[in-house]
Every structure is written in C-alpha cells, then in structure tokens.
Design a protein around this motif. Sequence first.
Motif, PDB file in Angstrom:
ATOM      1  N   TYR A 165     110.002 -26.967  20.597  1.00  0.00           N
ATOM      2  CA  TYR A 165     108.970 -25.977  20.275  1.00  0.00           C
ATOM      3  C   TYR A 165     107.621 -26.668  20.090  1.00  0.00           C
ATOM      4  N   THR A 166     106.571 -25.872  20.140  1.00  0.00           N
ATOM      5  CA  THR A 166     105.223 -26.390  19.911  1.00  0.00           C
ATOM      6  C   THR A 166     105.054 -26.882  18.479  1.00  0.00           C
ATOM      7  N   ALA A 167     105.866 -26.359  17.557  1.00  0.00           N
ATOM      8  CA  ALA A 167     105.880 -26.779  16.152  1.00  0.00           C
ATOM      9  C   ALA A 167     107.273 -26.495  15.612  1.00  0.00           C
ATOM     10  N   ASP A 168     107.522 -26.884  14.380  1.00  0.00           N
ATOM     11  CA  ASP A 168     108.826 -26.632  13.779  1.00  0.00           C
ATOM     12  C   ASP A 168     109.012 -25.121  13.607  1.00  0.00           C
ATOM     13  N   PRO A 169     109.960 -24.501  14.346  1.00  0.00           N
ATOM     14  CA  PRO A 169     110.112 -23.043  14.274  1.00  0.00           C
ATOM     15  C   PRO A 169     110.580 -22.545  12.907  1.00  0.00           C
ATOM     16  N   LYS A 170     111.154 -23.442  12.089  1.00  0.00           N
ATOM     17  CA  LYS A 170     111.594 -23.038  10.756  1.00  0.00           C
ATOM     18  C   LYS A 170     110.424 -22.960   9.779  1.00  0.00           C
ATOM     19  N   LYS A 171     109.319 -23.637  10.141  1.00  0.00           N
ATOM     20  CA  LYS A 171     108.146 -23.635   9.270  1.00  0.00           C
ATOM     21  C   LYS A 171     107.001 -22.802   9.836  1.00  0.00           C
ATOM     22  N   ASP A 172     106.942 -22.703  11.167  1.00  0.00           N
ATOM     23  CA  ASP A 172     105.842 -21.993  11.821  1.00  0.00           C
ATOM     24  C   ASP A 172     106.407 -20.863  12.692  1.00  0.00           C
TER      25      ASP A 172
END
Length: 234
Positions: A165-172
């Motif tokens: 993902y472009t960023a952590d999907p659990k946080k963003d």
Amino acid sequence: MKFKRILLKLSGEALMGEQKYGIDPAVVNMIADQVKAIRELGVEVGLVIGGGNIFRGVAGATKGMDRTTADHMGMLATMINALALQDALEHKNVHTRTLSGLEMPKVAESYIRRRATRHLEKGRVVIFGAGTGNPYFSTDTAAALRGNEICAEVVMKATNVDGIYTADPKKDPTATRFDRICFQDVLEKGLRVMDASAIALCMENRLPILVFDMNKPGNLVAAVKGEPVGTLVS
C-alpha cells in the motif's frame, strides 16, 4: 501452474498467532496445510522463515548487545521455527529437509546449493534456516539470496495484509493498494516490503517478488496459479 519453483518467505511473527511470542501449533499446521496443497500441485517449494517470534537480532543490538552476537541468536531462533515447520509438514506426509546456514550437523544438513536443488528436484520441501549464516543480513536478504541460488521463479513474501500500500492501511484509511510496482519505485518511495538489500538483489537478478496475505485460506494456491493475489514487484 504459473510458477513451478518458488521461494516462500515467512516472518517469525507469523507463527505466533494471537500469542505475544513463541509458536502457535494451530498456525504452524495451517501453514503446513497450504504448503502441502501447492506441493500436491507439483510446485517445488523452498522456504525461508524469520525468528522474530523468539528473538530479533536488531532489537537485541539496540539494547546494548553486540550486533554479531545478537544476530547469531536470531539465526538460532530461525532454526527453532524451521524445525517446528519441518515437523508439521512431515506429520502431513510431506517430505521435508532443513538446511542450515550455520553448521549444526546433529540438527540439520549444512546448506549446499547443489544439495538444495537436488532435494527440490526430488519433490522435497526445503526449509532454509539460520538466514545467510552471516550477521548483519536479514532473513529477507536470505530469501532473496536463496531464491536466486535455487533459480526460483518468484519470491513470495507472506504478510498479514493483501499487498503493498501507499501507507500502512491499518493506520491510514486512505492508503491505496498497488497491483504491480517496479523495484525502483519500491526503493524510491521507501515502501517497507523487504529491506533494501533484498530488493536490490532481486532487482539486479530480475527475480520478481509477490507480496500477499497468507492468512486467507487458498491464497497460496491462487498465487502459484497466477491468479491476481497481492502485489507483484518486478
């Protein structure tokens, strides 16, 4: 099958299940079932497993321990995990060999590339323990190295998310998933797929990496069949 020979990379943390540390037998059996399923399809399987569920060398080094000593302890942790997985596979009648990057002849065969290749040709699952056998190298780098040495067609990195993902999907919650991405973009964007040395080694030798969620039943079988699972780095 899209892939006839793969290198499967598992993290040590994957074996913990819901525990805070150690090995969850139910998780080990689930992994063994998935590996057995692809072996029955004729796929040759090499496997590298981490040791983070028992000990992390880098974490030990940051707490004042000598880095080389800490990494050697981490290598021994990977051997514990390798033997646990070997036992689970053999209980399911899957012929398995554990090869160690460190010499420990009473526990496992020492790693020799030609021996590993011969085991694969005979239909045995080959588990590569003790990383590269050298400190300062992660098990991600060991997976890239062993994958190239055994002429695997892909390194499959099993994670607890369904790709990169472009960023952590659990946080963003706005993070978006890549279906495909090139090695250079992974390095430039600082995406934490594998460490940079592992990515560079695969890039140099044109060995693709598939990042996928192995916790979902059937995903490993789907991946070796070439179905759209996870994110392909190539």
